[in-house]
Write a protein that holds these residues in place. Sequence first.
Motif, PDB file in Angstrom:
ATOM      1  N   VAL A   1      24.946  59.888 -49.050  1.00  0.00           N
ATOM      2  CA  VAL A   1      25.098  58.472 -49.018  1.00  0.00           C
ATOM      3  C   VAL A   1      25.925  57.802 -49.968  1.00  0.00           C
ATOM      4  O   VAL A   1      25.850  57.771 -51.226  1.00  0.00           O
ATOM      5  CB  VAL A   1      23.782  57.874 -49.270  1.00  0.00           C
ATOM      6  CG1 VAL A   1      23.640  56.369 -48.960  1.00  0.00           C
ATOM      7  CG2 VAL A   1      22.580  58.562 -48.259  1.00  0.00           C
TER       8      VAL A   1
ATOM      9  N   TYR B   1      29.484  61.701 -40.923  1.00  0.00           N
ATOM     10  CA  TYR B   1      30.501  62.705 -41.441  1.00  0.00           C
ATOM     11  C   TYR B   1      30.556  63.862 -40.256  1.00  0.00           C
ATOM     12  O   TYR B   1      31.791  64.027 -39.736  1.00  0.00           O
ATOM     13  CB  TYR B   1      30.317  62.996 -42.660  1.00  0.00           C
ATOM     14  CG  TYR B   1      31.426  64.289 -43.046  1.00  0.00           C
ATOM     15  CD1 TYR B   1      32.781  63.953 -43.703  1.00  0.00           C
ATOM     16  CD2 TYR B   1      31.121  65.436 -43.073  1.00  0.00           C
ATOM     17  CE1 TYR B   1      33.606  64.883 -43.861  1.00  0.00           C
ATOM     18  CE2 TYR B   1      31.890  66.481 -43.527  1.00  0.00           C
ATOM     19  CZ  TYR B   1      33.189  66.093 -43.883  1.00  0.00           C
ATOM     20  OH  TYR B   1      34.125  67.064 -44.286  1.00  0.00           O
TER      21      TYR B   1
ATOM     22  N   HIS C   1      30.314  53.113 -43.259  1.00  0.00           N
ATOM     23  CA  HIS C   1      29.554  54.043 -44.104  1.00  0.00           C
ATOM     24  C   HIS C   1      30.214  55.334 -44.298  1.00  0.00           C
ATOM     25  O   HIS C   1      29.540  56.383 -44.680  1.00  0.00           O
ATOM     26  CB  HIS C   1      28.264  53.902 -43.849  1.00  0.00           C
ATOM     27  CG  HIS C   1      27.595  54.245 -45.274  1.00  0.00           C
ATOM     28  ND1 HIS C   1      26.141  54.421 -45.258  1.00  0.00           N
ATOM     29  CD2 HIS C   1      27.740  54.174 -46.444  1.00  0.00           C
ATOM     30  CE1 HIS C   1      25.662  54.496 -46.516  1.00  0.00           C
ATOM     31  NE2 HIS C   1      26.638  54.092 -47.248  1.00  0.00           N
ATOM     32  N   LEU C   2      31.689  55.305 -44.276  1.00  0.00           N
ATOM     33  CA  LEU C   2      32.242  56.630 -44.553  1.00  0.00           C
ATOM     34  C   LEU C   2      33.463  56.472 -45.416  1.00  0.00           C
ATOM     35  O   LEU C   2      34.375  57.328 -45.566  1.00  0.00           O
ATOM     36  CB  LEU C   2      32.932  57.316 -43.146  1.00  0.00           C
ATOM     37  CG  LEU C   2      31.792  57.791 -42.065  1.00  0.00           C
ATOM     38  CD1 LEU C   2      32.430  57.833 -40.595  1.00  0.00           C
ATOM     39  CD2 LEU C   2      31.110  59.031 -42.609  1.00  0.00           C
TER      40      LEU C   2
ATOM     41  N   ALA D   1      29.782  49.408 -45.556  1.00  0.00           N
ATOM     42  CA  ALA D   1      28.802  50.495 -45.982  1.00  0.00           C
ATOM     43  C   ALA D   1      27.531  50.143 -45.006  1.00  0.00           C
ATOM     44  O   ALA D   1      27.446  50.443 -43.828  1.00  0.00           O
ATOM     45  CB  ALA D   1      28.599  50.664 -47.515  1.00  0.00           C
TER      46      ALA D   1
ATOM     47  N   THR E   1      29.647  63.938 -49.746  1.00  0.00           N
ATOM     48  CA  THR E   1      29.318  63.274 -48.300  1.00  0.00           C
ATOM     49  C   THR E   1      27.908  62.936 -48.347  1.00  0.00           C
ATOM     50  O   THR E   1      27.285  62.881 -47.244  1.00  0.00           O
ATOM     51  CB  THR E   1      29.495  64.563 -47.383  1.00  0.00           C
ATOM     52  OG1 THR E   1      28.794  65.493 -47.707  1.00  0.00           O
ATOM     53  CG2 THR E   1      30.978  65.074 -47.174  1.00  0.00           C
TER      54      THR E   1
ATOM     55  N   THR F   1      25.277  58.801 -44.167  1.00  0.00           N
ATOM     56  CA  THR F   1      26.585  59.257 -44.273  1.00  0.00           C
ATOM     57  C   THR F   1      26.842  60.510 -43.821  1.00  0.00           C
ATOM     58  O   THR F   1      27.958  60.787 -43.152  1.00  0.00           O
ATOM     59  CB  THR F   1      26.979  58.936 -45.829  1.00  0.00           C
ATOM     60  OG1 THR F   1      26.790  57.524 -46.092  1.00  0.00           O
ATOM     61  CG2 THR F   1      28.356  59.136 -45.721  1.00  0.00           C
TER      62      THR F   1
END
Length: 526
Positions: A113, A97, A147-148, A180, A111, A93
């Motif tokens: 996981v 990001y 996954h953000l 995710a 920010t 993650t």
Amino acid sequence: MKLITQPVIPTIRFKNHSVKVFTFFIIISTLFSSTIFAQKKQKPNVIFIYADDLGYGDLSSYGATKISTPNIDRLAKEGLKFTNAHTTSGTCTPSRYALMTGNYPWRKKGTGVLPGNASLIIPIDKITLPQVFQNAGYKTGAVGKWHLGLGSPGKDINWNKSLQVGPNEVGFDYAYFFPATSDRVPTVFIENHNIVGYDKEDPIEVNYKEKVGKEPTGKENPELLKLQSSPDHGHNNTIVNGIGRIGFMSGGKQARWADEEIAHVFLSKAEQFIEENQKNPFFLYFSLNDIHVPRMPSTEFKGKSKMGLRGDVILQMDWTVGEILKKLKALDLEENTLVIFSSDNGPVLDDGYADKAVELAAGHKPAGVLRGGKYSAFEGGSRVPWLARWPEVIKPGTVSNALICQIDLLSSFAKFFQQKIEDTDATDSFVVMDALIGKDKIGRESIVKQGGALSFTKGNWKYIEPNNNEPFNKLTGTELGNDSKPQLYDLSKDLGEKTNLAGQYPNKVKLMAEELAKIKEAGGSR
């Protein structure tokens, strides 16, 4: 590269009118073709293929001998291989990001996981990597793992309505993804704002704190599992497709995917995006599920590697890359398409499922000569494979030791497209475009990375901040790089970070610690 917009036709006198007309059209045609060629070179198609949990030593082009990755190796043979390329982080993650925002993830809380029901962590009022391409007239697509986060901060996600805040809102014209990771619920595909195959008669509920519904879990019904969970990793909640997941889910049975189909579905959607946008410049963020756990390849790859399921999904990943290269060739797009292949963090063998990855490694070293792996502050956590092919620009067979990081893609492409970035946006992203295409052998001057601790690399020297966290992840068997004393390594002589030189060079430690402190304090402006 200079863009020619108005070709100048020279004045030529002819005795024969037919020769004059013929020659005139030849000149016009030639200059027009040159103009189009120049425009293409100014706006190459860009495909960023993002592997998951792939280590520095997992590819044959990076020294692996127990497994062969010929399709990915083609990118090295026909393009550029980096030996000093990095993510910002030892986990997924935060690396993603940074890629999207151009900001170090350790500057912002939340920010780490993410669970599968997290809110979107990318600001919708700041510039993002896909928006840079949109502003340049590109069609943008995201296919694969996200996954953000989804939805507005502070609000629970309603999985039974259109999901209005996600990839589309941060710059992607088209998105086909799962929320995710494949080991986390909900195990559904989402196309733009809607769950694929959703049935309103079977509403979906997701919870990461307590069980919902009456479906069996890996903890309560281990006899139902086709892939057993490793102890204490947390992959023993709701069972989907015979595999225990992190988190609880009920409903949505028609929408749930089977792990064995994920690679094929994502590839199909990526190829569809390329086909539909072949006449326009496009940016495709192709975020693979492989080689993340649970490693469950399609039938054609099971048992093919002789290294167990982890080896099998490496072969499946390599096949996927090969299919993308075939598609570009079939559509006559390969000459003016920049293909970048990299990974979101370093490798891990046992990450939650008893798939015998450790036992069947058979001498294979996923991190190569590097120390540590996923989650680690050592180089194995964040120094990753990075290959780039752009036939019109990049010289084949090039190897570069330039220091580059995925966080720099945003500013580098913004500069390439002559776009201005606000001082408060992409604060940690630097312009290194010449390094990214092999024209510069230096890259960025320094980099700050996060694993078990923050590290600061400048030139050949790497400093790891002291901290009191656990030095070893017992679940994954990974050295995290944590130590109560400062660490200093000379990477030019000790890439494996075996000898801590902090005691021999106290002044160097002091200077690097001070410089890291200044970088930490300087967050918020470029």
